[in-house]
Design a protein around this motif. Structure first.
Motif, PDB file in Angstrom:
ATOM      1  N   MET A   2      31.192  42.021  43.783  1.00  0.00           N
ATOM      2  CA  MET A   2      30.273  41.216  43.000  1.00  0.00           C
ATOM      3  C   MET A   2      28.975  40.988  43.779  1.00  0.00           C
ATOM      4  SD  MET A   2      31.678  37.937  41.067  1.00  0.00           S
ATOM      5  CE  MET A   2      30.453  36.745  40.712  1.00  0.00           C
ATOM      6  N   LYS A   3      27.853  41.164  43.095  1.00  0.00           N
ATOM      7  CA  LYS A   3      26.561  40.912  43.727  1.00  0.00           C
ATOM      8  C   LYS A   3      26.200  39.445  43.587  1.00  0.00           C
ATOM      9  CE  LYS A   3      24.519  45.418  43.087  1.00  0.00           C
ATOM     10  NZ  LYS A   3      23.382  46.147  42.596  1.00  0.00           N
ATOM     11  N   SER A   4      25.567  38.941  44.590  1.00  0.00           N
ATOM     12  CA  SER A   4      25.130  37.546  44.530  1.00  0.00           C
ATOM     13  C   SER A   4      23.891  37.445  43.645  1.00  0.00           C
ATOM     14  CB  SER A   4      24.814  37.026  45.926  1.00  0.00           C
ATOM     15  OG  SER A   4      23.641  37.631  46.414  1.00  0.00           O
ATOM     16  N   LEU A   5      23.610  36.244  43.202  1.00  0.00           N
ATOM     17  CA  LEU A   5      22.410  36.018  42.399  1.00  0.00           C
ATOM     18  C   LEU A   5      21.155  36.359  43.191  1.00  0.00           C
ATOM     19  CD1 LEU A   5      23.280  32.692  40.561  1.00  0.00           C
ATOM     20  CD2 LEU A   5      23.222  34.989  39.614  1.00  0.00           C
ATOM     21  N   PHE A   6      21.189  36.102  44.481  1.00  0.00           N
ATOM     22  CA  PHE A   6      20.037  36.394  45.327  1.00  0.00           C
ATOM     23  C   PHE A   6      19.763  37.896  45.350  1.00  0.00           C
ATOM     24  CE2 PHE A   6      18.142  37.295  49.522  1.00  0.00           C
ATOM     25  CZ  PHE A   6      16.980  36.553  49.389  1.00  0.00           C
ATOM     26  N   GLU A   7      20.818  38.709  45.470  1.00  0.00           N
ATOM     27  CA  GLU A   7      20.646  40.162  45.490  1.00  0.00           C
ATOM     28  C   GLU A   7      20.096  40.666  44.155  1.00  0.00           C
ATOM     29  OE1 GLU A   7      24.585  41.419  46.411  1.00  0.00           O
ATOM     30  OE2 GLU A   7      24.254  41.403  48.573  1.00  0.00           O
ATOM     31  N   LYS A   8      20.598  40.107  43.066  1.00  0.00           N
ATOM     32  CA  LYS A   8      20.115  40.507  41.743  1.00  0.00           C
ATOM     33  C   LYS A   8      18.641  40.143  41.579  1.00  0.00           C
ATOM     34  CE  LYS A   8      24.525  40.266  39.339  1.00  0.00           C
ATOM     35  NZ  LYS A   8      25.282  39.635  38.262  1.00  0.00           N
ATOM     36  N   LYS A   9      18.282  38.959  42.067  1.00  0.00           N
ATOM     37  CA  LYS A   9      16.894  38.518  41.958  1.00  0.00           C
ATOM     38  C   LYS A   9      15.980  39.431  42.769  1.00  0.00           C
ATOM     39  CE  LYS A   9      13.898  34.551  42.606  1.00  0.00           C
ATOM     40  NZ  LYS A   9      13.775  33.176  43.047  1.00  0.00           N
ATOM     41  N   GLN A  10      16.408  39.796  43.967  1.00  0.00           N
ATOM     42  CA  GLN A  10      15.607  40.689  44.800  1.00  0.00           C
ATOM     43  C   GLN A  10      15.415  42.037  44.129  1.00  0.00           C
ATOM     44  OE1 GLN A  10      17.696  40.683  48.596  1.00  0.00           O
ATOM     45  NE2 GLN A  10      15.971  39.625  49.510  1.00  0.00           N
ATOM     46  N   LYS A  12      15.437  42.726  40.895  1.00  0.00           N
ATOM     47  CA  LYS A  12      14.507  42.569  39.778  1.00  0.00           C
ATOM     48  C   LYS A  12      13.080  42.444  40.278  1.00  0.00           C
ATOM     49  CE  LYS A  12      17.667  40.572  36.438  1.00  0.00           C
ATOM     50  NZ  LYS A  12      17.994  39.403  35.610  1.00  0.00           N
ATOM     51  N   GLN A  13      12.879  41.671  41.344  1.00  0.00           N
ATOM     52  CA  GLN A  13      11.532  41.496  41.870  1.00  0.00           C
ATOM     53  C   GLN A  13      10.979  42.802  42.411  1.00  0.00           C
ATOM     54  OE1 GLN A  13      11.677  38.200  44.625  1.00  0.00           O
ATOM     55  NE2 GLN A  13      11.094  36.761  43.036  1.00  0.00           N
ATOM     56  N   SER A  14      11.826  43.623  43.033  1.00  0.00           N
ATOM     57  CA  SER A  14      11.335  44.896  43.548  1.00  0.00           C
ATOM     58  C   SER A  14      10.920  45.807  42.394  1.00  0.00           C
ATOM     59  CB  SER A  14      12.381  45.570  44.435  1.00  0.00           C
ATOM     60  OG  SER A  14      13.517  45.943  43.701  1.00  0.00           O
ATOM     61  N   ARG A  15      11.632  45.748  41.268  1.00  0.00           N
ATOM     62  CA  ARG A  15      11.237  46.527  40.086  1.00  0.00           C
ATOM     63  C   ARG A  15       9.904  46.047  39.541  1.00  0.00           C
ATOM     64  NH1 ARG A  15      16.695  46.345  36.646  1.00  0.00           N
ATOM     65  NH2 ARG A  15      18.060  47.261  38.185  1.00  0.00           N
ATOM     66  N   ILE A  16       9.737  44.737  39.509  1.00  0.00           N
ATOM     67  CA  ILE A  16       8.485  44.170  39.009  1.00  0.00           C
ATOM     68  C   ILE A  16       7.328  44.572  39.923  1.00  0.00           C
ATOM     69  CG2 ILE A  16       7.230  42.007  38.618  1.00  0.00           C
ATOM     70  CD1 ILE A  16       9.966  40.810  37.773  1.00  0.00           C
ATOM     71  N   GLN A  17       7.536  44.491  41.221  1.00  0.00           N
ATOM     72  CA  GLN A  17       6.482  44.864  42.161  1.00  0.00           C
ATOM     73  C   GLN A  17       6.114  46.337  42.021  1.00  0.00           C
ATOM     74  OE1 GLN A  17       8.290  43.478  45.779  1.00  0.00           O
ATOM     75  NE2 GLN A  17       7.218  41.521  45.712  1.00  0.00           N
ATOM     76  N   ALA A  38       1.820  36.114  41.935  1.00  0.00           N
ATOM     77  CA  ALA A  38       2.798  35.233  41.304  1.00  0.00           C
ATOM     78  C   ALA A  38       3.822  36.013  40.478  1.00  0.00           C
ATOM     79  CB  ALA A  38       2.084  34.227  40.410  1.00  0.00           C
ATOM     80  N   LEU A  39       3.633  37.325  40.368  1.00  0.00           N
ATOM     81  CA  LEU A  39       4.500  38.181  39.549  1.00  0.00           C
ATOM     82  C   LEU A  39       4.581  37.677  38.114  1.00  0.00           C
ATOM     83  CD1 LEU A  39       7.455  38.836  42.026  1.00  0.00           C
ATOM     84  CD2 LEU A  39       5.465  40.273  41.612  1.00  0.00           C
ATOM     85  N   LYS A  40       3.391  37.394  37.548  1.00  0.00           N
ATOM     86  CA  LYS A  40       3.312  36.886  36.181  1.00  0.00           C
ATOM     87  C   LYS A  40       2.312  37.703  35.381  1.00  0.00           C
ATOM     88  CE  LYS A  40       4.345  32.069  37.223  1.00  0.00           C
ATOM     89  NZ  LYS A  40       3.855  30.694  37.131  1.00  0.00           N
ATOM     90  N   GLY A  41       2.555  37.772  34.095  1.00  0.00           N
ATOM     91  CA  GLY A  41       1.634  38.449  33.203  1.00  0.00           C
ATOM     92  C   GLY A  41       1.536  37.702  31.894  1.00  0.00           C
ATOM     93  N   VAL A  42       0.377  37.824  31.245  1.00  0.00           N
ATOM     94  CA  VAL A  42       0.142  37.149  29.980  1.00  0.00           C
ATOM     95  C   VAL A  42      -0.524  38.142  29.028  1.00  0.00           C
ATOM     96  CG1 VAL A  42      -1.128  35.282  28.836  1.00  0.00           C
ATOM     97  CG2 VAL A  42      -0.157  34.921  31.107  1.00  0.00           C
ATOM     98  N   PHE A  43       0.021  38.222  27.794  1.00  0.00           N
ATOM     99  CA  PHE A  43      -0.638  38.998  26.754  1.00  0.00           C
ATOM    100  C   PHE A  43      -1.755  38.154  26.186  1.00  0.00           C
ATOM    101  CE2 PHE A  43       3.400  41.252  26.737  1.00  0.00           C
ATOM    102  CZ  PHE A  43       2.953  42.567  26.675  1.00  0.00           C
ATOM    103  N   LYS A  44      -2.986  38.624  26.298  1.00  0.00           N
ATOM    104  CA  LYS A  44      -4.118  37.882  25.756  1.00  0.00           C
ATOM    105  C   LYS A  44      -4.180  38.029  24.241  1.00  0.00           C
ATOM    106  CE  LYS A  44      -7.022  38.585  29.808  1.00  0.00           C
ATOM    107  NZ  LYS A  44      -8.280  39.191  30.257  1.00  0.00           N
ATOM    108  N   ASN A  45      -3.899  39.223  23.754  1.00  0.00           N
ATOM    109  CA  ASN A  45      -3.869  39.496  22.316  1.00  0.00           C
ATOM    110  C   ASN A  45      -3.076  40.776  22.068  1.00  0.00           C
ATOM    111  OD1 ASN A  45      -5.576  41.452  23.232  1.00  0.00           O
ATOM    112  ND2 ASN A  45      -7.362  40.763  22.110  1.00  0.00           N
ATOM    113  N   VAL A  46      -2.788  41.032  20.821  1.00  0.00           N
ATOM    114  CA  VAL A  46      -2.063  42.245  20.455  1.00  0.00           C
ATOM    115  C   VAL A  46      -3.048  43.413  20.544  1.00  0.00           C
ATOM    116  CG1 VAL A  46      -0.817  43.420  18.610  1.00  0.00           C
ATOM    117  CG2 VAL A  46      -0.518  40.963  18.944  1.00  0.00           C
ATOM    118  N   PRO A  47      -2.692  44.476  21.265  1.00  0.00           N
ATOM    119  CA  PRO A  47      -3.625  45.592  21.422  1.00  0.00           C
ATOM    120  C   PRO A  47      -3.776  46.400  20.134  1.00  0.00           C
ATOM    121  CG  PRO A  47      -1.530  46.136  22.418  1.00  0.00           C
ATOM    122  CD  PRO A  47      -1.451  44.699  21.996  1.00  0.00           C
TER     123      PRO A  47
END
Length: 67
Positions: A2-10, A12-17, A38-47
């Motif tokens: 079983m993977k720990s939550l910390f490993e799963k989070k890491q 996911k973050q590496s995929r995002i990066q 901050a590893l965040k994104g916002v849709f300003k409008n529908v393209p």
């Protein structure tokens, strides 16, 4: 094992990066606002269709979901 939550989070973050690095190479669109630190994104409008990459085939998407 079983993977720990910390490993799963890491993982996911590496995929995002990686996705942010790739998008930075091709340039970001006007309809998207990204904060790399901050590893965040916002849709300003529908393209509009002409703002999307040309390698999208709407017909293939329609065929997939009509099955």
């Amino acid at each position: 094992m079983m993977k720990s939550l910390f490993e799963k989070k890491q993982k996911k973050q590496s995929r995002i990066q990686l996705a942010l690095e790739i998008s930075g190479q091709s340039g970001l669109s006007e309809w998207l606002d990204v904060d790399n630190k901050a590893l965040k994104g916002v849709f300003k409008n529908v393209p509009a269709r002409d703002e999307l990459s040309s390698d999208i085939s709407e017909q293939l998407i329609v065929e997939l979901y009509s099955k």
